[in-house]
Design an enzyme around this catalytic site. Structure first.
Site, PDB file in Angstrom:
ATOM      1  N   ASP A 263       2.044   5.083  14.832  1.00 43.85           N
ATOM      2  CA  ASP A 263       1.462   4.800  13.527  1.00 43.85           C
ATOM      3  C   ASP A 263      -0.004   5.194  13.572  1.00 43.85           C
ATOM      4  OD1 ASP A 263       2.389   2.953  10.949  1.00 43.85           O
ATOM      5  OD2 ASP A 263       0.218   3.023  11.233  1.00 43.85           O
ATOM      6  N   ASP A 307       9.017   6.646   7.378  1.00 45.38           N
ATOM      7  CA  ASP A 307       8.980   5.560   6.395  1.00 45.38           C
ATOM      8  C   ASP A 307       7.583   5.606   5.797  1.00 45.38           C
ATOM      9  OD1 ASP A 307       9.229   3.327   4.875  1.00 45.38           O
ATOM     10  OD2 ASP A 307       9.634   1.934   6.514  1.00 45.38           O
ATOM     11  N   CYS A 360       9.685   2.464   0.178  1.00 48.08           N
ATOM     12  CA  CYS A 360      10.082   1.264  -0.554  1.00 48.08           C
ATOM     13  C   CYS A 360       9.524   1.370  -1.969  1.00 48.08           C
ATOM     14  CB  CYS A 360       9.608  -0.011   0.140  1.00 48.08           C
ATOM     15  SG  CYS A 360       7.834  -0.085   0.480  1.00 48.08           S
TER      16      CYS A 360
END
Length: 430
Positions: A263, A307, A360
């Site tokens: 990340d 993601d 999302c």
């Protein structure tokens, strides 16, 4: 505290959120620090009032004829929590900590409970500037999707198959009335509580401390399953965050092969180390963005999972305050970030490997249009139709069927699948 004091406190917190655009958790924490006499039950009830008021902000404001914090909290206490107006009047009269008594107009509005049925963004409780995006994505179902995003979310858990099974976890959590979540074969669910009640603290359960399950929404579980990661493969989780999907993939791969968790923000990876130890995961290697290098993954990955950072429109059930804080500039910034991270991801995918893109979000510009732009730029990738993959893993359940768009991308919503809003696409390097 009695209900009158709780209502007054919720009005105070919601006023702070509206006037200063503060994150709800921050405002609630500050209120708690200033009012240490309030017990844990009081704080939960106040928080629930604030969250529920934010969930139905537009429709309650229209029905009340006011968008003030007071109007929203009073409407929530009556319509959202099922209390009678007479009870509210009594609470306000008998509790010296309660707000001012109801005005004639407030009492009349609460008694009428006039439904808001404009078939538009107010009924859907979606900001006006975002409403066209939902209409583009869902057409006649946009209203139903918006309403489903305004409800409370369940507590979803993913069974860690490295240590336990769905059957065992259900048995150990039977005192909480745990149920199978319905789609994910490793999903367990607790239905949302109502009114002022506190949600169960599942992290305090012995089975959680033993690593038998992790908190993870069913939509995220589904994304991991649809990725198709197999034991022995090389996988890069490029936007790993706290590592939820890395852990799900590790169990899916039976601790075999290698998962690289990365990340760009080092602090986000911090919880993963403890979570790996608790889950008994051995095939995740974290890559520090400051001292490590992703070169080891160049052209070698069987699957790269992106993601991507997004607007978060799919998780409004859990974070209703973000619904009213997201801006068009912020959305455009996210769209740029998504394009950049997809571009970065290409260098790691081997020939024949898969690139999984997920958000999302329920905004087409972050999802289908982002994938379309990527494929137009990269002729060496092709879109994989996820419809047959879905049927293979989850069967054909009409009552919980996702939307398949543009050649086989998957869109999940609380209305369609009973999950958070989520988008998943898979591209194969040819």
């Amino acid at each position: 505290m009695r209900d009158g004091g709780r209502i007054a406190a919720a009005i105070e917190v919601l006023t702070e959120i509206n006037e200063r655009r503060r994150p709800v958790q921050e405002a609630l924490k500050d209120w708690g620090n200033k009012h240490r006499f309030a017990g844990s039950g009081d704080r939960v009830a106040i928080g629930n009032l604030v969250f529920d008021a934010l969930r139905h902000k537009l429709s309650h404001a229209q029905a009340m004829g006011s968008d003030s914090a007071r109007a929203l909290v009073l409407a929530t206490y009556i319509w959202g929590w099922g209390n009678q107006v007479e009870k509210l009047q009594q609470v306000m009269e008998e509790d010296r900590h309660a707000p001012e008594p109801l005005s004639e107009a407030e009492g009349e509005a609460l008694l009428q409970n006039k439904p808001v049925d404009d078939g538009n963004q107010i009924s859907a409780n979606i900001p006006e500037w975002l409403w066209p995006h939902f209409q583009d994505n869902f057409g006649d179902e946009a209203l139903a999707v918006g309403r489903s995003l305004s409800e409370r979310a369940p507590i979803d858990m993913r069974v860690n198959t490295l240590k336990s099974s769905q059957e065992k976890v259900l048995k150990r959590l039977s005192h909480l009335r745990a149920e199978v979540s319905g789609l994910s074969p490793v999903g367990v669910r607790l239905e949302p509580v109502v009114g002022p009640r506190k949600s169960p603290h599942v992290q305090a359960e012995e089975t959680f401390r033993k690593g038998w399950f992790e908190l993870q929404d069913e939509a995220s579980q589904i994304a991991s399953i649809l990725s198709g990661a197999q034991p022995g493969e090389q996988v890069l989780d490029l936007c790993a965050g706290g590592g939820g999907k890395s852990l799900a993939l590790a169990a899916q791969m039976q601790n075999k092969g290698q998962i690289y968790a990365y990340d760009a923000h080092k602090i986000r990876l911090a919880p993963l180390y403890e979570r790996m130890a608790r889950a008994g995961v051995r095939n995740i290697q974290t890559i520090d963005p400051q001292t490590g290098s992703l070169d080891i993954c160049n052209g070698k990955m069987d699957r790269v999972f992106v993601d991507a950072p997004c607007s978060g429109t799919g998780v409004w059930r859990r974070r209703p305050d973000t619904k009213w804080r997201v801006t068009e500039n912020a959305l455009n910034g996210r769209i740029e970030e998504q394009a950049q991270v997809l571009e970065t991801a290409t260098r790691f995918v081997r020939s024949g490997g898969k690139l999984i893109y997920a958000t999302c979000s329920l905004i087409p510009a972050e999802n289908q249009l982002q994938v379309k732009a990527f494929l137009e730029k990269h002729s060496d990738f092709k879109l994989v139709d996820l419809a047959p993959v879905w049927d293979e893993h989850f069967g054909v359940v009409e009552s919980r069927k996702p939307l398949f768009k543009d050649g086989g991308t998957v869109t999940l919503t609380p209305h369609h699948t009973g999950t958070d809003g989520f988008f998943i696409a898979m591209m194969e390097r040819v």
